[in-house]
Design an enzyme around this catalytic site. Structure first.
Site, mmCIF file in Angstrom:
data_model
loop_
_atom_site.group_PDB
_atom_site.id
_atom_site.type_symbol
_atom_site.label_atom_id
_atom_site.label_comp_id
_atom_site.label_asym_id
_atom_site.label_seq_id
_atom_site.Cartn_x
_atom_site.Cartn_y
_atom_site.Cartn_z
ATOM 1 N N ASN A 26 0.809 -1.213 0.000
ATOM 2 C CA ASN A 26 0.000 0.000 0.000
ATOM 3 C C ASN A 26 0.847 1.270 0.000
ATOM 4 O OD1 ASN A 26 -1.178 2.175 2.176
ATOM 5 N ND2 ASN A 26 -2.742 1.500 0.730
ATOM 6 N N ASP A 86 1.012 6.694 0.417
ATOM 7 C CA ASP A 86 0.399 5.622 -0.371
ATOM 8 C C ASP A 86 0.946 5.611 -1.788
ATOM 9 O OD1 ASP A 86 -1.282 5.573 1.914
ATOM 10 O OD2 ASP A 86 -2.928 4.810 0.686
ATOM 11 N N ASP A 117 -0.429 -6.786 3.897
ATOM 12 C CA ASP A 117 -0.747 -5.721 4.839
ATOM 13 C C ASP A 117 -1.736 -4.732 4.237
ATOM 14 O OD1 ASP A 117 0.011 -4.343 7.416
ATOM 15 O OD2 ASP A 117 0.539 -2.761 5.991
ATOM 16 N N HIS A 121 -7.018 -1.091 1.756
ATOM 17 C CA HIS A 121 -6.639 0.305 1.516
ATOM 18 C C HIS A 121 -5.856 0.519 0.221
ATOM 19 C CE1 HIS A 121 -7.784 1.533 5.593
ATOM 20 N NE2 HIS A 121 -7.228 0.413 6.011
ATOM 21 N N GLU A 158 -4.805 -8.832 5.155
ATOM 22 C CA GLU A 158 -5.252 -8.201 6.393
ATOM 23 C C GLU A 158 -6.404 -7.256 6.043
ATOM 24 O OE1 GLU A 158 -3.874 -4.935 9.683
ATOM 25 O OE2 GLU A 158 -3.153 -4.851 7.618
#
Length: 174
Positions: A26, A86, A117, A121, A158
């Site tokens: 991410n 990001d 991870d 997002h 996740e």
């Protein structure tokens, strides 16, 4: 050392165990050379991150600041804080680089898969910052790539969310 880690993998495999590692796709550190280069608006790395000429002014999924001023103008998006900008996963060069990271760990080092991870997002759609359609599509393509490198690779994402939302990551080819 990397040699110690590869010996660990060999020993684990020799005992019938598989090794998965944490893989953060991410964001990078704000100290990463890509991000440092992206501070220059004329840099080809500018599009490796999410930049805006002006502060879009909205907050993150849990009410936190997500837009931070850059050193040379503009604002960059960082859902986990100003030191973790990001990546722009809609940039195919970024995706290709991350696929190469996965290939390196699977082929060159010999890991058996990844804990992914911050999986919800990955790609924002304006103020919709989690679980977007584009995020699901990105994971489908990433999974296809990983399986092309190692069909037995294990992936676990996740996704801290409701059971109904988590289930959306378990359908199809994600």
């Amino acid at each position: 050392t990397m040699e110690d880690f590869q010996r660990f993998i060999e020993e684990a495999h020799g005992r019938g165990m598989r090794v998965i590692i944490d893989l953060v796709l991410n964001h990078t550190s704000s100290n990463h050379p890509w991000f440092q280069a992206s501070q220059d608006p004329a840099s080809p790395y500018r599009d490796y991150y999410i930049w805006s000429d002006t502060d879009p002014g909205y907050e993150g999924p849990w009410g936190q600041q997500v837009w931070f001023p850059g050193a040379n103008g503009g604002y960059y998006y960082a859902v986990f804080g100003e030191n973790m900008p990001d990546l722009n996963l809609q940039n195919q060069e970024v995706t290709a680089a991350l696929q190469d990271v996965a290939r390196f760990w699977l082929e060159d080092i010999g890991v058996d898969g990844f804990r992914l991870d911050a999986a919800k997002h990955m790609i924002e759609d304006g103020t919709v910052q989690t679980n977007t359609t584009a995020t699901h599509a990105w994971w489908e393509a990433f999974r296809d790539y990983v399986k092309s490198v190692n069909p037995d690779a294990f992936l676990v994402g996740e996704v801290w969310d409701s059971s109904d939302t988590i289930a959306t990551y378990l359908t199809g080819n994600e």
